[in-house]
Write a protein that holds these residues in place. Sequence first.
Motif, PDB file in Angstrom:
ATOM      1  N   GLN A 168     -13.228  -1.933  -1.249  1.00  0.00           N
ATOM      2  CA  GLN A 168     -12.158  -2.751  -0.664  1.00  0.00           C
ATOM      3  C   GLN A 168     -11.686  -3.821  -1.583  1.00  0.00           C
ATOM      4  O   GLN A 168     -12.411  -4.292  -2.354  1.00  0.00           O
ATOM      5  N   VAL A 169     -10.315  -3.697  -1.723  1.00  0.00           N
ATOM      6  CA  VAL A 169      -9.787  -4.893  -2.532  1.00  0.00           C
ATOM      7  C   VAL A 169      -9.004  -5.767  -1.787  1.00  0.00           C
ATOM      8  O   VAL A 169      -8.181  -5.257  -0.837  1.00  0.00           O
ATOM      9  N   THR A 170      -8.724  -7.066  -2.202  1.00  0.00           N
ATOM     10  CA  THR A 170      -7.972  -7.922  -1.334  1.00  0.00           C
ATOM     11  C   THR A 170      -6.535  -7.668  -1.594  1.00  0.00           C
ATOM     12  O   THR A 170      -6.080  -7.459  -2.727  1.00  0.00           O
ATOM     13  N   LYS A 171      -5.875  -8.025  -0.606  1.00  0.00           N
ATOM     14  CA  LYS A 171      -4.643  -7.752  -0.596  1.00  0.00           C
ATOM     15  C   LYS A 171      -3.594  -8.559  -1.622  1.00  0.00           C
ATOM     16  O   LYS A 171      -2.638  -8.206  -2.065  1.00  0.00           O
ATOM     17  N   ASN A 172      -4.012  -9.840  -1.650  1.00  0.00           N
ATOM     18  CA  ASN A 172      -3.444 -10.604  -2.426  1.00  0.00           C
ATOM     19  C   ASN A 172      -4.126 -10.931  -3.877  1.00  0.00           C
ATOM     20  O   ASN A 172      -3.981 -12.024  -4.306  1.00  0.00           O
ATOM     21  N   LEU A 173      -4.365  -9.613  -4.387  1.00  0.00           N
ATOM     22  CA  LEU A 173      -4.739  -9.928  -5.655  1.00  0.00           C
ATOM     23  C   LEU A 173      -3.879  -9.708  -6.706  1.00  0.00           C
ATOM     24  O   LEU A 173      -2.948  -8.838  -6.682  1.00  0.00           O
ATOM     25  N   HIS A 174      -4.004 -10.910  -7.683  1.00  0.00           N
ATOM     26  CA  HIS A 174      -2.771 -11.090  -8.546  1.00  0.00           C
ATOM     27  C   HIS A 174      -3.186 -11.307  -9.943  1.00  0.00           C
ATOM     28  O   HIS A 174      -4.220 -12.207 -10.028  1.00  0.00           O
ATOM     29  N   LEU A 175      -3.137 -10.494 -10.956  1.00  0.00           N
ATOM     30  CA  LEU A 175      -3.383 -10.745 -12.201  1.00  0.00           C
ATOM     31  C   LEU A 175      -2.243 -11.162 -13.232  1.00  0.00           C
ATOM     32  O   LEU A 175      -1.072 -10.526 -13.061  1.00  0.00           O
ATOM     33  N   PRO A 176      -2.337 -11.924 -14.102  1.00  0.00           N
ATOM     34  CA  PRO A 176      -1.267 -12.419 -14.904  1.00  0.00           C
ATOM     35  C   PRO A 176      -0.517 -11.393 -15.858  1.00  0.00           C
ATOM     36  O   PRO A 176       0.447 -11.481 -16.313  1.00  0.00           O
ATOM     37  N   ARG A 177      -1.530 -10.589 -16.472  1.00  0.00           N
ATOM     38  CA  ARG A 177      -1.076  -9.820 -17.439  1.00  0.00           C
ATOM     39  C   ARG A 177      -1.075  -8.040 -17.172  1.00  0.00           C
ATOM     40  O   ARG A 177      -1.183  -7.162 -17.719  1.00  0.00           O
ATOM     41  N   PHE A 178      -1.951  -7.869 -15.969  1.00  0.00           N
ATOM     42  CA  PHE A 178      -2.346  -6.453 -15.758  1.00  0.00           C
ATOM     43  C   PHE A 178      -2.164  -6.285 -14.138  1.00  0.00           C
ATOM     44  O   PHE A 178      -1.997  -7.345 -13.264  1.00  0.00           O
ATOM     45  N   THR A 179      -2.064  -4.991 -13.659  1.00  0.00           N
ATOM     46  CA  THR A 179      -1.800  -4.486 -12.504  1.00  0.00           C
ATOM     47  C   THR A 179      -3.041  -3.355 -12.032  1.00  0.00           C
ATOM     48  O   THR A 179      -3.286  -2.632 -12.760  1.00  0.00           O
ATOM     49  N   LEU A 180      -3.909  -3.647 -10.967  1.00  0.00           N
ATOM     50  CA  LEU A 180      -4.799  -2.709 -10.475  1.00  0.00           C
ATOM     51  C   LEU A 180      -3.773  -1.555 -10.098  1.00  0.00           C
ATOM     52  O   LEU A 180      -3.459  -1.361  -8.947  1.00  0.00           O
ATOM     53  N   GLU A 181      -4.128  -0.651 -10.982  1.00  0.00           N
ATOM     54  CA  GLU A 181      -3.486   0.796 -10.409  1.00  0.00           C
ATOM     55  C   GLU A 181      -4.034   1.687  -9.422  1.00  0.00           C
ATOM     56  O   GLU A 181      -3.750   2.006  -8.518  1.00  0.00           O
ATOM     57  N   LYS A 182      -5.584   1.646  -9.533  1.00  0.00           N
ATOM     58  CA  LYS A 182      -6.465   2.607  -8.847  1.00  0.00           C
ATOM     59  C   LYS A 182      -7.714   2.075  -9.159  1.00  0.00           C
ATOM     60  O   LYS A 182      -8.010   1.687 -10.229  1.00  0.00           O
ATOM     61  N   PHE A 183      -8.701   2.834  -8.351  1.00  0.00           N
ATOM     62  CA  PHE A 183     -10.069   2.482  -8.600  1.00  0.00           C
ATOM     63  C   PHE A 183     -10.812   4.026  -8.113  1.00  0.00           C
ATOM     64  O   PHE A 183     -10.235   4.716  -7.262  1.00  0.00           O
ATOM     65  N   ASN A 184     -11.841   4.360  -8.886  1.00  0.00           N
ATOM     66  CA  ASN A 184     -12.530   5.450  -8.612  1.00  0.00           C
ATOM     67  C   ASN A 184     -14.072   5.228  -8.587  1.00  0.00           C
ATOM     68  O   ASN A 184     -14.637   4.361  -9.131  1.00  0.00           O
TER      69      ASN A 184
END
Length: 444
Positions: free
Chosen positions: A203-219
């Motif tokens: 599970q990933v928190t909904k308010n995940l913010h990165l300055p230069r990246f975006t978490l696209e998906k995970f496997n």
Amino acid sequence: MNWCRSSDGAFGLFLLLLLLVNCGCEKANYRHIEKRVLDSIIGPGRYDSRIRPHGINNTDGPAIVNVNIYIRSISKIDDVTMEYSVQLTFREQWRDERLEFDDMNGQMAYLTLTDPNKIWKPDLFFSNEKEGHFHDIIMPNVLLRIYPNGEVLYSIRISLMLSCPMDLKYYPLDKQTCSIIMASYGYTTDDLVFLWKVGDPVQVTKNLHLPRFTLEKFNTEYCTSKTNTGEYSCIRVDLIFKREFSYYLIQIYIPCCMLVIVSWVSFWLDQNAIPARVSLGVTTLLTMATQTSGINASLPPVSYTKAIDVWTGVCLTFVFGALLEFALVNYASRTDMHKQAAKQQRKWDIEHSSLDTDHMEDGATTFAMPLVHHRGDMHSDKVHQCEVHMKPPKSINPCKAWLNKFPSRSKRIDVMSRILFPLMFALFNLVYWTTYLFRHEEDI
């Protein structure tokens, strides 16, 4: 009537006090029973935390541990050191038949332990960890529950600095895969097996913010490995990050385009404005070189060519080409001047030589011979007619005709540069963005 009312009130108060006493006794008895159950399953001489649990159905097979993680935050992804920081809640579930107890007809849903070291726990470790620590404020962030059927839930909050090998071939139009790798350190697959929890393992928190990246998906994957000491169970989650391109578009690509376009201004300046053209070319070249050095300073030195290297290299080449173009124009201008001076000299020499000839002819006597026509010659003129052969007009090349409007070679070079440099840069942009933006996913 008043006596009856007072008797009823006293009796109701007595019942209320009796109910409160009974509730207090039940609570006290419940806590006492909980203590007695804990002493009976993990008391001295009753439980040995050095021994692992049995396998499925109390067999001698490997203990099965279901893993689930909750990613709370990802604070930093460093391109230079190739590492990233993550804070997560790590959960493990397994069954230990030695911890079974009577739930008193559902009155005890589970037991909570404050000291996890009293029972056996899997020897899991993070194989790509560089640094890590637990959280102890205000109390250690650890949860351990024991259910009546012997199921154990172990949850802990940890912060990790993990290594993330990156392929920067497409930087800054790239995607990076950073993994969290968990494995058993001492138990082989004959004794311990890790499995991802069925349903929702990550599970990933909904308010995940990165300055230069975006978490696209995970496997989630399994990565059981073999060494010279045995085969060890291993699980892995791959986090796929996509780099945000807008920052690099504003900070790198647009300024480089502007510098290249500014270098073309020298094509429109007069060829004799040497200080202006030299200062413009040198300034843009130094600015472009400084920006290239700043870009490379924020990246690790790698042995392959990155997408940003191609861009800055070609832009630097265009700026340097504009400076070389002025050197060529200056050389052509001086050559044209020498040719013009030589032409004027030849013209002057011809004029003076013709004047000398005229003076000599004026001093001589001119004799005129009469023309004698013979009848035979007149007859031959009538027989033999004069034939005139004229060459057909040559087709004029429009480009050559247009260039002929500019008499000097230096002017022609400037005019051609005004067209060729923008066209070549536009062609480079077409090839560059087509190559790196519309590449296949398997090349990422």
